[in-house]
Scaffold this motif. Structure first.
Motif, PDB file in Angstrom:
ATOM      1  N   PRO A  21       0.298  32.937  78.012  1.00  0.00           N
ATOM      2  CA  PRO A  21       1.421  31.664  77.253  1.00  0.00           C
ATOM      3  C   PRO A  21       1.271  32.077  75.789  1.00  0.00           C
ATOM      4  O   PRO A  21       0.429  33.180  75.175  1.00  0.00           O
ATOM      5  CB  PRO A  21       0.794  30.039  77.217  1.00  0.00           C
ATOM      6  N   GLN A  22       2.626  32.087  75.386  1.00  0.00           N
ATOM      7  CA  GLN A  22       3.112  32.286  74.032  1.00  0.00           C
ATOM      8  C   GLN A  22       2.296  31.803  72.917  1.00  0.00           C
ATOM      9  O   GLN A  22       2.019  30.875  72.789  1.00  0.00           O
ATOM     10  CB  GLN A  22       5.019  32.466  73.950  1.00  0.00           C
ATOM     11  N   TRP A  23       1.722  32.971  72.060  1.00  0.00           N
ATOM     12  CA  TRP A  23       1.005  32.407  71.054  1.00  0.00           C
ATOM     13  C   TRP A  23       1.605  32.179  70.242  1.00  0.00           C
ATOM     14  O   TRP A  23       2.977  32.600  69.376  1.00  0.00           O
ATOM     15  CB  TRP A  23       0.525  33.466  69.944  1.00  0.00           C
ATOM     16  N   ILE A  24       1.766  30.648  69.368  1.00  0.00           N
ATOM     17  CA  ILE A  24       2.191  30.033  68.506  1.00  0.00           C
ATOM     18  C   ILE A  24       1.469  29.109  67.368  1.00  0.00           C
ATOM     19  O   ILE A  24       0.747  28.675  67.474  1.00  0.00           O
ATOM     20  CB  ILE A  24       3.393  28.416  69.608  1.00  0.00           C
ATOM     21  N   ALA A  25       1.711  29.418  66.421  1.00  0.00           N
ATOM     22  CA  ALA A  25       0.876  28.941  65.023  1.00  0.00           C
ATOM     23  C   ALA A  25       0.730  27.193  65.170  1.00  0.00           C
ATOM     24  O   ALA A  25       1.887  26.710  65.513  1.00  0.00           O
ATOM     25  CB  ALA A  25       1.377  29.714  63.600  1.00  0.00           C
ATOM     26  N   PRO A  26      -0.836  26.762  65.131  1.00  0.00           N
ATOM     27  CA  PRO A  26      -0.190  26.028  64.939  1.00  0.00           C
ATOM     28  C   PRO A  26       0.375  25.046  63.909  1.00  0.00           C
ATOM     29  O   PRO A  26       0.669  25.190  62.852  1.00  0.00           O
ATOM     30  CB  PRO A  26      -2.060  24.835  65.017  1.00  0.00           C
ATOM     31  N   THR A  27       0.727  23.641  64.989  1.00  0.00           N
ATOM     32  CA  THR A  27       1.549  22.567  64.130  1.00  0.00           C
ATOM     33  C   THR A  27       0.739  21.710  63.118  1.00  0.00           C
ATOM     34  O   THR A  27      -0.095  21.804  62.985  1.00  0.00           O
ATOM     35  CB  THR A  27       2.697  21.890  64.390  1.00  0.00           C
ATOM     36  N   ALA A  28       1.331  21.069  61.855  1.00  0.00           N
ATOM     37  CA  ALA A  28       0.502  20.380  60.809  1.00  0.00           C
ATOM     38  C   ALA A  28       0.177  19.227  61.429  1.00  0.00           C
ATOM     39  O   ALA A  28      -1.171  19.201  60.657  1.00  0.00           O
ATOM     40  CB  ALA A  28       2.153  20.361  59.465  1.00  0.00           C
ATOM     41  N   ASP A  29       0.242  18.711  62.324  1.00  0.00           N
ATOM     42  CA  ASP A  29      -0.843  17.565  63.186  1.00  0.00           C
ATOM     43  C   ASP A  29      -1.856  18.090  64.416  1.00  0.00           C
ATOM     44  O   ASP A  29      -2.634  17.176  64.627  1.00  0.00           O
ATOM     45  CB  ASP A  29       0.458  16.555  63.977  1.00  0.00           C
ATOM     46  N   ALA A  30      -1.515  19.505  64.116  1.00  0.00           N
ATOM     47  CA  ALA A  30      -2.718  20.021  65.195  1.00  0.00           C
ATOM     48  C   ALA A  30      -3.830  20.201  65.015  1.00  0.00           C
ATOM     49  O   ALA A  30      -4.477  20.275  63.112  1.00  0.00           O
ATOM     50  CB  ALA A  30      -2.913  21.416  65.442  1.00  0.00           C
ATOM     51  N   VAL A  31      -4.943  20.711  65.346  1.00  0.00           N
ATOM     52  CA  VAL A  31      -6.751  20.324  64.879  1.00  0.00           C
ATOM     53  C   VAL A  31      -7.123  21.759  64.945  1.00  0.00           C
ATOM     54  O   VAL A  31      -7.091  22.186  65.895  1.00  0.00           O
ATOM     55  CB  VAL A  31      -7.262  19.288  64.977  1.00  0.00           C
ATOM     56  N   ARG A  32      -8.156  22.200  64.672  1.00  0.00           N
ATOM     57  CA  ARG A  32      -8.564  23.695  65.026  1.00  0.00           C
ATOM     58  C   ARG A  32     -10.327  23.453  64.691  1.00  0.00           C
ATOM     59  O   ARG A  32     -10.549  22.375  63.478  1.00  0.00           O
ATOM     60  CB  ARG A  32      -7.950  24.336  64.353  1.00  0.00           C
ATOM     61  N   SER A  33     -10.990  24.237  64.952  1.00  0.00           N
ATOM     62  CA  SER A  33     -12.246  24.218  64.967  1.00  0.00           C
ATOM     63  C   SER A  33     -13.396  25.622  64.398  1.00  0.00           C
ATOM     64  O   SER A  33     -11.765  26.466  63.787  1.00  0.00           O
ATOM     65  CB  SER A  33     -13.380  24.563  66.666  1.00  0.00           C
ATOM     66  N   PRO A  34     -14.350  25.121  63.321  1.00  0.00           N
ATOM     67  CA  PRO A  34     -14.937  26.445  63.556  1.00  0.00           C
ATOM     68  C   PRO A  34     -14.892  27.706  64.292  1.00  0.00           C
ATOM     69  O   PRO A  34     -15.156  29.123  64.033  1.00  0.00           O
ATOM     70  CB  PRO A  34     -16.108  26.302  62.620  1.00  0.00           C
ATOM     71  N   CYS A  35     -14.648  28.117  65.410  1.00  0.00           N
ATOM     72  CA  CYS A  35     -14.620  28.990  66.312  1.00  0.00           C
ATOM     73  C   CYS A  35     -13.011  29.310  66.736  1.00  0.00           C
ATOM     74  O   CYS A  35     -12.436  28.843  67.702  1.00  0.00           O
ATOM     75  CB  CYS A  35     -15.275  28.111  67.835  1.00  0.00           C
ATOM     76  N   PRO A  36     -13.100  30.714  66.655  1.00  0.00           N
ATOM     77  CA  PRO A  36     -12.004  31.711  66.420  1.00  0.00           C
ATOM     78  C   PRO A  36     -11.248  31.800  68.100  1.00  0.00           C
ATOM     79  O   PRO A  36     -10.124  31.774  68.678  1.00  0.00           O
ATOM     80  CB  PRO A  36     -11.830  32.990  65.874  1.00  0.00           C
ATOM     81  N   MET A  37     -12.034  31.424  69.058  1.00  0.00           N
ATOM     82  CA  MET A  37     -11.880  32.049  70.514  1.00  0.00           C
ATOM     83  C   MET A  37     -11.479  30.131  71.188  1.00  0.00           C
ATOM     84  O   MET A  37     -10.209  30.392  71.105  1.00  0.00           O
ATOM     85  CB  MET A  37     -13.106  31.764  71.079  1.00  0.00           C
ATOM     86  N   ILE A  38     -11.952  29.324  70.507  1.00  0.00           N
ATOM     87  CA  ILE A  38     -11.000  28.207  71.503  1.00  0.00           C
ATOM     88  C   ILE A  38      -9.697  27.611  70.622  1.00  0.00           C
ATOM     89  O   ILE A  38      -8.854  27.388  71.053  1.00  0.00           O
ATOM     90  CB  ILE A  38     -12.244  27.076  71.355  1.00  0.00           C
ATOM     91  N   ASN A  39     -10.400  28.236  69.018  1.00  0.00           N
ATOM     92  CA  ASN A  39      -8.767  28.212  68.397  1.00  0.00           C
ATOM     93  C   ASN A  39      -7.235  28.533  68.790  1.00  0.00           C
ATOM     94  O   ASN A  39      -6.799  28.624  69.267  1.00  0.00           O
ATOM     95  CB  ASN A  39      -8.842  28.365  66.838  1.00  0.00           C
ATOM     96  N   SER A  40      -7.579  29.980  69.522  1.00  0.00           N
ATOM     97  CA  SER A  40      -6.686  31.045  69.729  1.00  0.00           C
ATOM     98  C   SER A  40      -6.738  30.223  71.630  1.00  0.00           C
ATOM     99  O   SER A  40      -5.224  30.532  71.801  1.00  0.00           O
ATOM    100  CB  SER A  40      -8.271  32.493  70.001  1.00  0.00           C
ATOM    101  N   LEU A  41      -7.619  30.220  72.078  1.00  0.00           N
ATOM    102  CA  LEU A  41      -6.717  29.494  73.212  1.00  0.00           C
ATOM    103  C   LEU A  41      -6.082  28.351  73.168  1.00  0.00           C
ATOM    104  O   LEU A  41      -5.334  27.927  73.695  1.00  0.00           O
ATOM    105  CB  LEU A  41      -8.383  28.211  74.152  1.00  0.00           C
ATOM    106  N   ALA A  42      -5.745  27.610  72.002  1.00  0.00           N
ATOM    107  CA  ALA A  42      -4.752  26.263  71.542  1.00  0.00           C
ATOM    108  C   ALA A  42      -4.069  26.736  71.121  1.00  0.00           C
ATOM    109  O   ALA A  42      -2.508  26.923  71.220  1.00  0.00           O
ATOM    110  CB  ALA A  42      -5.463  25.611  70.740  1.00  0.00           C
ATOM    111  N   ASN A  43      -4.147  28.248  70.667  1.00  0.00           N
ATOM    112  CA  ASN A  43      -2.587  28.869  69.672  1.00  0.00           C
ATOM    113  C   ASN A  43      -1.988  29.654  70.719  1.00  0.00           C
ATOM    114  O   ASN A  43      -0.760  29.606  70.924  1.00  0.00           O
ATOM    115  CB  ASN A  43      -2.535  29.772  69.181  1.00  0.00           C
ATOM    116  N   HIS A  44      -2.125  29.586  72.640  1.00  0.00           N
ATOM    117  CA  HIS A  44      -2.004  30.230  73.378  1.00  0.00           C
ATOM    118  C   HIS A  44      -1.278  29.589  73.904  1.00  0.00           C
ATOM    119  O   HIS A  44      -0.816  29.379  75.147  1.00  0.00           O
ATOM    120  CB  HIS A  44      -2.689  31.460  73.862  1.00  0.00           C
ATOM    121  N   GLY A  45      -1.871  27.647  73.889  1.00  0.00           N
ATOM    122  CA  GLY A  45      -1.749  26.818  74.675  1.00  0.00           C
ATOM    123  C   GLY A  45      -2.758  26.673  76.486  1.00  0.00           C
ATOM    124  O   GLY A  45      -1.778  26.428  77.039  1.00  0.00           O
TER     125      GLY A  45
END
Length: 246
Positions: A21-45
């Protein structure tokens, strides 16, 4: 033979990139973690893009799709259900979000490679570019890659910094083990082609700065699932070299 092998790898990378899935930067209401791996998984959907209320089974499927073995994936996904704040959704499924992974000393820890200690400003999850640049400064100048020696140097530097500036720093055996396992995990996810010994800087930049899986740079998930044995091998190699760091 080498030319055909490289061509096959390039084709495989392009094919994988086309299915991710396409990488999309998180929106203002999205939440992220200290871990770049799971953040990347979310950014790709690959997991919910907003990072909220995700089932352990979805985390497990996501990390396995990017090359982790079931044993590591189970600890990653279901360990979070034990360590992090969690809740139940309308269907009765246990869920937790990426922001729940911010809990101090659960998986997050002091002396992180790219995050501030929570002591300094209460924020242990936001990417710190200064810390990242410090880490990359230890890259091998000949290979332009982060190798065992690179990670040994940055781990010592980060531990010294926390010890000197953070009076509440927790560098206990447990927290230190998690920090080094993190290095072993990164080396194997991004550096599996080298046998978990080094990572091209281009992969590091995508993964840490953009929190994007580096398909465009030529990376693909390991075809052989990455288990604890491989991670611990790299982890121990980094720790062994730290004794030589001045």
């Amino acid at each position: 033979m080498l030319k055909s092998t490289l061509s096959a790898l390039a084709f495989a990378s392009l094919a994988c990139a086309a299915t991710v899935p396409q990488w999309i930067a998180p929106t203002a209401d999205a939440v992220r973690s200290p871990c770049p791996m799971i953040n990347s998984l979310a950014n790709h959907g690959i997991i919910s893009r907003d990072g909220k209320n995700i089932r352990p089974s979805d985390y497990l499927a996501a990390v396995k799709s990017q090359g982790l073995a079931n044993d590591v994936g189970m600890v990653f996904a279901y360990g979070g259900a034990l360590l992090f704040p969690h809740r139940f959704d309308a269907d009765g499924n246990l869920v937790y979000g990426l922001d729940d992974a911010r809990k101090h000393n659960a998986v997050e820890h002091d002396a992180s490679l790219t995050r501030d200690d929570i002591y300094f400003n209460g924020d242990d999850y936001t990417f710190n570019r200064t810390l990242y640049d410090q880490m990359i400064s230890y890259a091998n100048p000949t290979t332009q890659a982060m190798d065992f020696w690179s990670f040994a140097q940055i781990r010592v530097a980060r531990q010294r910094d926390s010890t000197e500036r953070n009076p509440t720093a927790d560098l206990s055996f447990l927290q230190n083990t998690k920090a080094h396992a993190e290095a072993g995990l990164i080396l194997n996810i991004l550096g599996w082609e080298s046998g978990g010994t080094s990572i091209p800087i281009s992969y590091m930049n995508a993964f840490f700065i953009e929190e994007r899986l580096p398909y465009a740079e030529g990376w693909t998930p390991s075809p052989k699932p990455i288990g604890f044995a491989a991670i611990m091998k790299s982890q121990k190699a980094v720790q062994k070299l730290e004794a030589s760091v001045q």
